[in-house]
Motif scaffolding. Structure first.
Motif, PDB file in Angstrom:
ATOM      1  N   ILE A  21       4.950   6.521  -6.501  1.00 55.71           N
ATOM      2  CA  ILE A  21       4.116   7.234  -7.468  1.00 55.71           C
ATOM      3  C   ILE A  21       3.212   6.259  -8.214  1.00 55.71           C
ATOM      4  CG2 ILE A  21       5.838   7.149  -9.328  1.00 55.71           C
ATOM      5  CD1 ILE A  21       4.814   9.896 -10.225  1.00 55.71           C
ATOM      6  N   LEU A  22       3.723   5.041  -8.475  1.00 53.23           N
ATOM      7  CA  LEU A  22       2.916   4.027  -9.151  1.00 53.23           C
ATOM      8  C   LEU A  22       1.753   3.589  -8.259  1.00 53.23           C
ATOM      9  CD1 LEU A  22       3.070   2.605 -11.915  1.00 53.23           C
ATOM     10  CD2 LEU A  22       4.269   0.721 -10.774  1.00 53.23           C
ATOM     11  N   THR A  23       2.041   3.392  -6.974  1.00 54.26           N
ATOM     12  CA  THR A  23       1.003   3.011  -6.021  1.00 54.26           C
ATOM     13  C   THR A  23      -0.027   4.117  -5.865  1.00 54.26           C
ATOM     14  OG1 THR A  23       2.548   1.615  -4.786  1.00 54.26           O
ATOM     15  CG2 THR A  23       0.561   2.319  -3.629  1.00 54.26           C
ATOM     16  N   PHE A  24       0.441   5.360  -5.825  1.00 51.49           N
ATOM     17  CA  PHE A  24      -0.479   6.502  -5.706  1.00 51.49           C
ATOM     18  C   PHE A  24      -1.402   6.577  -6.916  1.00 51.49           C
ATOM     19  CE2 PHE A  24      -1.410  10.936  -6.870  1.00 51.49           C
ATOM     20  CZ  PHE A  24      -2.180  11.310  -5.770  1.00 51.49           C
ATOM     21  N   ALA A  25      -0.841   6.415  -8.108  1.00 55.83           N
ATOM     22  CA  ALA A  25      -1.647   6.482  -9.329  1.00 55.83           C
ATOM     23  C   ALA A  25      -2.682   5.371  -9.354  1.00 55.83           C
ATOM     24  CB  ALA A  25      -0.743   6.400 -10.561  1.00 55.83           C
ATOM     25  N   ALA A  26      -2.258   4.143  -9.020  1.00 54.18           N
ATOM     26  CA  ALA A  26      -3.177   3.002  -9.029  1.00 54.18           C
ATOM     27  C   ALA A  26      -4.266   3.160  -7.969  1.00 54.18           C
ATOM     28  CB  ALA A  26      -2.402   1.703  -8.792  1.00 54.18           C
ATOM     29  N   ALA A  27      -3.876   3.632  -6.775  1.00 52.02           N
ATOM     30  CA  ALA A  27      -4.850   3.829  -5.696  1.00 52.02           C
ATOM     31  C   ALA A  27      -5.862   4.919  -6.057  1.00 52.02           C
ATOM     32  CB  ALA A  27      -4.128   4.175  -4.398  1.00 52.02           C
ATOM     33  N   VAL A  32     -11.497   6.253  -7.548  1.00 51.95           N
ATOM     34  CA  VAL A  32     -12.466   6.897  -8.441  1.00 51.95           C
ATOM     35  C   VAL A  32     -13.339   5.845  -9.120  1.00 51.95           C
ATOM     36  CG1 VAL A  32     -12.709   8.256 -10.557  1.00 51.95           C
ATOM     37  CG2 VAL A  32     -11.023   8.927  -8.828  1.00 51.95           C
ATOM     38  N   ALA A  33     -12.714   4.756  -9.590  1.00 52.75           N
ATOM     39  CA  ALA A  33     -13.471   3.690 -10.256  1.00 52.75           C
ATOM     40  C   ALA A  33     -14.485   3.059  -9.308  1.00 52.75           C
ATOM     41  CB  ALA A  33     -12.525   2.627 -10.797  1.00 52.75           C
ATOM     42  N   THR A  34     -14.092   2.841  -8.053  1.00 47.35           N
ATOM     43  CA  THR A  34     -14.997   2.235  -7.074  1.00 47.35           C
ATOM     44  C   THR A  34     -16.206   3.120  -6.827  1.00 47.35           C
ATOM     45  OG1 THR A  34     -13.173   1.091  -5.966  1.00 47.35           O
ATOM     46  CG2 THR A  34     -15.207   1.387  -4.707  1.00 47.35           C
ATOM     47  N   ILE A  35     -15.972   4.404  -6.622  1.00 52.79           N
ATOM     48  CA  ILE A  35     -17.083   5.336  -6.406  1.00 52.79           C
ATOM     49  C   ILE A  35     -18.011   5.340  -7.614  1.00 52.79           C
ATOM     50  CG2 ILE A  35     -17.687   7.783  -6.122  1.00 52.79           C
ATOM     51  CD1 ILE A  35     -15.048   8.068  -4.529  1.00 52.79           C
ATOM     52  N   GLY A  36     -17.415   5.443  -8.803  1.00 50.56           N
ATOM     53  CA  GLY A  36     -18.219   5.486 -10.024  1.00 50.56           C
ATOM     54  C   GLY A  36     -19.005   4.215 -10.248  1.00 50.56           C
ATOM     55  N   GLN A  37     -18.398   3.074  -9.975  1.00 48.71           N
ATOM     56  CA  GLN A  37     -19.086   1.807 -10.210  1.00 48.71           C
ATOM     57  C   GLN A  37     -20.201   1.575  -9.195  1.00 48.71           C
ATOM     58  OE1 GLN A  37     -16.545  -1.545 -10.860  1.00 48.71           O
ATOM     59  NE2 GLN A  37     -15.634  -0.633 -12.666  1.00 48.71           N
TER      60      GLN A  37
END
Length: 279
Positions: A21-27, A32-37
């Protein structure tokens, strides 16, 4: 009736659930951050590049108050350099965090990392100069907060270099992640602002003309001088290291909540701020 084997299997399932779940949240956050940036990078290159090549430097002032000052060659060069290098950082930053690139293209990862930290120091220094020489909208708290962010950027970049050179890779990774968070403070600010505007249906808690008010003061503090992004990152690093089930679940929930907020803010910034300026 639960046997010892069933109990052990249940505990093992719970334990394996934590990193997933931690890996899923981070991924999810990174995607989303990559697309936005990269949308932001496209806007930077298109808007500032087009203005520069056409000689319409005065258009910079639509976004950066006093971004272009006629006759101030040195100051204008600093602004132009700051914008250009910022675009490179926004494009290259997410590439440094993609595990497949680190794993399969280690040489590219190392050289991009060297370029990234050097540019981060240059951008942080240029940003600090701009804040106190070019003026602009916003209050003193915002300028001080941005200055604190510049100090973070330069310090974290130097620490990332130090631990990379001494082959302390785990510490290098942690400081590189912290550097990524503070380098993107301006982006987080824009996304957070657009999220707030969409949720409230317009300006709330600040004056859009002077760009001052309690909301913007608070946003500048939690984005620049006491960054929420760093706090969440520290939660993630601790959860990853400790594998504590409850804390990992809470951390994952926090990351996913910010991911949803980021989605809304990116959409608002793209449709309401970045794309309209490219017309």
């Amino acid at each position: 009736m639960m046997t010892k084997a069933n109990i052990l299997h249940s505990e093992k399932t719970k334990t394996s659930f934590v990193p997933k779940i931690l890996t899923f949240a981070a991924a999810s956050w990174l995607t989303v951050a990559t697309i936005g940036q990269w949308i932001f990078a496209f806007y930077i290159v298109s808007f500032y590049g087009k203005s520069a090549f056409s000689g319409a430097f005065e258009k910079w002032n639509q976004v950066l108050p006093h971004g272009y000052v006629e006759g101030d060659l040195k100051g204008n060069l600093i602004v132009g350099l700051h914008v250009l290098l910022a675009a490179i950082l926004v494009i290259g930053g997410p590439l440094q965090l993609i595990p497949q690139i680190r794993r399969h293209l280690p040489l590219f990862h190392r050289w991009l990392g060297r370029v990234y930290v050097i540019l981060a120091i240059l951008v942080g220094s240029a940003g600090l100069i701009m804040v106190w020489t070019r003026g602009g909208i916003g209050d003193q708290t915002q300028r001080i907060s941005i200055s604190v962010q510049a100090i973070y950027i330069i310090s974290f970049a130097l620490l990332a270099i130090r631990y990379a050179r001494s082959r302390q890779l785990e510490k290098h990774r942690s400081w590189a992640l912290r550097l990524f968070m503070v380098v993107n403070g301006v982006w987080f600010f824009r996304v957070g602002l657009m999220f707030w505007l969409l949720v409230n249906g317009g300006p709330a808690g600040f004056d859009p003309e002077t760009f001052t008010g309690p909301f913007l003061t608070t946003l500048s503090i939690i984005t620049y001088s006491v960054p929420l992004s760093l706090i969440v990152l520290e939660m993630y690093l601790y959860a990853q290291k400790s594998q504590h089930r409850e804390f990992s679940i809470v951390t994952s929930a926090v990351i996913l909540t910010f991911t949803v907020m980021m989605c809304i803010g990116i959409f608002g910034a793209t449709m309401g701020m970045w794309l309209p300026r490219l017309k």
